[in-house]
Design an enzyme around this catalytic site. Structure first.
Site, PDB file in Angstrom:
ATOM      1  N   HIS A 117       0.835  -1.205   0.000  1.00 34.00           N
ATOM      2  CA  HIS A 117       0.000   0.000   0.000  1.00 34.00           C
ATOM      3  C   HIS A 117       0.868   1.252   0.000  1.00 34.00           C
ATOM      4  O   HIS A 117       0.661   2.173  -0.802  1.00 34.00           O
ATOM      5  CB  HIS A 117      -0.902  -0.030   1.233  1.00 34.00           C
ATOM      6  CG  HIS A 117      -1.746   1.189   1.433  1.00 34.00           C
ATOM      7  ND1 HIS A 117      -3.106   1.192   1.275  1.00 34.00           N
ATOM      8  CD2 HIS A 117      -1.425   2.456   1.806  1.00 34.00           C
ATOM      9  CE1 HIS A 117      -3.591   2.395   1.528  1.00 34.00           C
ATOM     10  NE2 HIS A 117      -2.585   3.179   1.863  1.00 34.00           N
ATOM     11  N   GLU A 118       1.830   1.307   0.921  1.00 41.87           N
ATOM     12  CA  GLU A 118       2.649   2.515   1.059  1.00 41.87           C
ATOM     13  C   GLU A 118       3.420   2.830  -0.214  1.00 41.87           C
ATOM     14  O   GLU A 118       3.420   3.959  -0.703  1.00 41.87           O
ATOM     15  CB  GLU A 118       3.628   2.358   2.228  1.00 41.87           C
ATOM     16  CG  GLU A 118       2.995   2.199   3.586  1.00 41.87           C
ATOM     17  CD  GLU A 118       2.022   3.312   3.918  1.00 41.87           C
ATOM     18  OE1 GLU A 118       2.150   4.422   3.357  1.00 41.87           O
ATOM     19  OE2 GLU A 118       1.118   3.084   4.721  1.00 41.87           O
TER      20      GLU A 118
ATOM     21  N   HIS B 222       1.506   4.313  -3.063  1.00 43.77           N
ATOM     22  CA  HIS B 222       1.285   5.757  -3.017  1.00 43.77           C
ATOM     23  C   HIS B 222       2.383   6.469  -3.806  1.00 43.77           C
ATOM     24  O   HIS B 222       2.147   7.490  -4.453  1.00 43.77           O
ATOM     25  CB  HIS B 222       1.274   6.262  -1.579  1.00 43.77           C
ATOM     26  CG  HIS B 222      -0.063   6.154  -0.916  1.00 43.77           C
ATOM     27  ND1 HIS B 222      -1.163   6.842  -1.338  1.00 43.77           N
ATOM     28  CD2 HIS B 222      -0.472   5.424   0.155  1.00 43.77           C
ATOM     29  CE1 HIS B 222      -2.203   6.549  -0.563  1.00 43.77           C
ATOM     30  NE2 HIS B 222      -1.808   5.687   0.349  1.00 43.77           N
TER      31      HIS B 222
ATOM     32  N   GLU C 282      -6.335   6.652  -2.384  1.00 46.51           N
ATOM     33  CA  GLU C 282      -6.256   5.675  -1.298  1.00 46.51           C
ATOM     34  C   GLU C 282      -6.656   4.282  -1.788  1.00 46.51           C
ATOM     35  O   GLU C 282      -6.037   3.275  -1.421  1.00 46.51           O
ATOM     36  CB  GLU C 282      -7.152   6.127  -0.148  1.00 46.51           C
ATOM     37  CG  GLU C 282      -6.976   5.334   1.133  1.00 46.51           C
ATOM     38  CD  GLU C 282      -5.589   5.444   1.730  1.00 46.51           C
ATOM     39  OE1 GLU C 282      -5.174   4.509   2.443  1.00 46.51           O
ATOM     40  OE2 GLU C 282      -4.884   6.447   1.473  1.00 46.51           O
TER      41      GLU C 282
ATOM     42  N   HIS D 292     -10.143   7.737   3.304  1.00 50.01           N
ATOM     43  CA  HIS D 292     -10.071   6.314   3.629  1.00 50.01           C
ATOM     44  C   HIS D 292     -11.446   5.661   3.641  1.00 50.01           C
ATOM     45  O   HIS D 292     -11.563   4.435   3.645  1.00 50.01           O
ATOM     46  CB  HIS D 292      -9.377   6.117   4.979  1.00 50.01           C
ATOM     47  CG  HIS D 292      -7.991   6.671   4.996  1.00 50.01           C
ATOM     48  ND1 HIS D 292      -7.733   7.977   5.334  1.00 50.01           N
ATOM     49  CD2 HIS D 292      -6.806   6.106   4.681  1.00 50.01           C
ATOM     50  CE1 HIS D 292      -6.430   8.186   5.239  1.00 50.01           C
ATOM     51  NE2 HIS D 292      -5.854   7.080   4.844  1.00 50.01           N
TER      52      HIS D 292
END
EC number: 3.4.24.-
Length: 554
Positions: free
Chosen positions: A368-369, A372, A392, A456
């Site tokens: 996920h990170e 980004h 997101e 989110h």
């Protein structure tokens, strides 16, 4: 910067993301649980509209060629005399089509929300332009009516509401704001420091230079061979580097990714490179010690699998597609319940959770990170309103892809986000892709108020779309997890498989989404991607339309 999930209060748990910089949190070309091609089976013929791998030299040549022709391109697509194009990225498809992503300037000032993508056939013919804004860029005056100091004061005030103790900004620059409404002269001000939960602050505030009105704000931090004995993924192989009698968590085979320990500080520094005398990192259990290496092993493994996922699924070599790795930092802060990506340092950072014994370093968090970072370096989706929800969701989608790709027996692929880190304290996941509202706040489908939700929660619409496109509606069990996905219109959706769904989302992100893409535009972009990859009359194209309709996006 952004949290991995919404913080109702600053005391609630949050996983940070980073926008210009992203937080928590697809798989391959087939519909199997892993994107890897089984031994003995020939790889499928690449799709004509799929991206082709470019060498560093080839990519540089394309960028230079596009930049050299930027003035001609600007005139050809109808930009004004004061506008110029600056090449940000180039994607080339198997069939020779080139997608060139540009930033824009007006009278020498950056145009925020003015980015665009020009699609060019192999013959050189322009096939279309995808724009962040359809408004003509023209302002009556380039002379501000308010001072930069006033804009800075406003930005500092906005940052203080997020818990920053900073009393000054890092300066204000003049820009043209085109992210919404009529383009205007504005100031962009950035305020640093820390938010009140310890997450680094990089608040961007856009102020109208004529009226002093705040037009927009977003965070620039988005709220992720030796042996690694990890907490979440079991015993794994890690590529390390030997230096004298010690081994370093330095993966030279994947762009030079390194893992550092900041030893419970909140410093913006790199920290200390994690080393071992035995080439074994971690114990398989978590410790509150600042020298514990288990979290570092998980972080290094997550970076390794994320690199391989993007490389083997999309032909993307690193976050910027330039063959260079980011780096990871573990043991950030004390009892810091967050993880975040920061594009300014090009790095991931992980907290250790409550009591410093629950590090937020699981595989889907790592994926996920770093995703980004991919978003920041492609579409650059603004981290606010509907584009923020899409930002997101993109990290949730690709983080899920990383988890399926890794095919790890200790952390099997699923459509649950953050299920390993127990951030809620009761064993439940952070988010559910099959029915997002199960988390108590996310939206299952679109409504006119979705853009008012925390990103989110507004991300639930795209997460639900992706699940439906991949697996379809109704009850089913996948890798031992039970799902039951509803539709807003009562329709029955038949999935096309996760691997095709991932290809469509990646294609849309890298060639059709822009900084201001909202849900309606995301539908258009993914349909364009499906048409390019599989044909406008294909089953895949029809499935994309059906899945969006099932979450009330038309």
């Amino acid at each position: 910067m952004s949290p991995l999930y919404a913080r109702h209060k600053r005391t609630t748990l949050a996983i940070a993301t980073a926008v210009a910089a992203g937080a928590l949190l697809t798989t391959g070309l087939t519909t199997s649980a892993s994107a890897q091609t089984p031994a003995g089976i020939a790889a499928a013929k690449p799709l004509a509209a799929a991206p082709t791998a470019l060498s560093a030299a080839a990519r540089t040549t394309l960028v230079q060629k596009a930049q050299a022709a930027a003035a001609e391109t600007a005139q050809h697509i109808g930009l004004g005399a004061k506008e110029k194009l600056v090449v940000k990225d180039v994607v080339k498809d198997v069939d020779g089509t080139v997608h060139t992503r540009y930033e824009r300037t007006y009278a020498g000032l950056p145009v925020l929300g003015g980015d665009l993508v020009v699609h060019t056939a192999e013959s050189g013919k322009t096939e279309g332009v995808t724009r962040a804004t359809k408004s003509a860029i023209k302002v009556a005056s380039l002379k501000p009516q308010i001072s930069a100091a006033k804009a800075e004061k406003q930005a500092v005030g906005a940052a203080k509401t997020l818990g920053s103790a900073k009393n000054s900004a890092n300066g204000a620059r003049k820009v043209i704001w085109a992210g919404s409404g009529k383009p205007v002269l504005a100031y962009e001000t950035i305020v640093g420091g820390l938010q009140d939960d310890g997450t680094p602050n990089q608040l961007h505030v856009i102020t109208d230079a004529a009226t002093g009105k705040k037009l927009f704000q977003y965070q620039g931090i988005e709220n992720a061979t030796g042996t690694g004995k990890t907490l979440y993924s079991g015993s794994v192989s890690l590529n390390t580097t030997q230096s004298g009698s010690t081994y370093q968590l330095n993966d030279s085979t994947r762009g030079g990714h390194k893992t550092y320990n900041v030893k419970h500080s909140t410093s913006s520094g790199t920290g200390t490179l994690v080393t071992s005398s035995t080439n074994v990192f971690g114990t398989g259990t978590a410790s509150s010690s600042a020298t514990d290496q288990t979290a570092a092993a998980d972080a290094a493994y997550g970076a390794q699998e994320t690199w391989d996922f993007y490389k083997n699924t999309f032909g993307r070599s690193g976050i910027k597609d330039d063959g260079k790795a980011a780096y990871s930092r573990v043991h950030y802060g004390s009892s810091y319940v967050n993880a975040f990506w920061d594009d300014s340092c090009f790095c991931m950072t992980y907290g250790d959770g409550e009591g410093n014994t629950d590090p937020l370093t699981s595989l889907d968090v790592a994926g996920h990170e770093m995703s980004h970072g991919v978003t920041a370096n492609t579409a650059g989706l603004d981290y606010s309103d509907e584009s923020g929800g899409l930002n997101e969701a993109t990290s949730d989608i690709f983080g899920t892809g990383v988890e399926f790709y890794a095919n790890n027996a200790s952390d099997k692929g699923d459509y649950l986000i953050g299920e390993k880190i127990d951030i809620n304290g009761d064993g439940t996941p952070l988010r559910y892709m099959d029915k997002p509202s199960k988390d108590g706040g996310s939206a299952d489908s679109w409504s006119s108020s979705v853009g008012n939700l925390d990103v989110h929660y507004s991300s639930g619409v795209a997460n639900h779309f992706f699940y439906l496109l991949s697996e379809g509606s109704g009850a089913k069990t996948i890798n031992g997890v039970s799902y039951n996905s509803p539709t807003s219109n009562g329709s029955t959706v038949t999935g096309i498989g996760r691997d095709k769904a991932l290809q469509i989302w990646y294609k849309a992100l890298t060639t059709y989404f822009t900084s201001t893409t909202n849900y309606k535009a995301a539908r258009t972009g993914t349909l364009s991607a499906a048409a390019a990859l599989y044909g406008s009359g294909s089953t895949e194209y029809k499935a994309v339309a059906a899945a969006w309709s099932a979450v009330n996006v038309s």
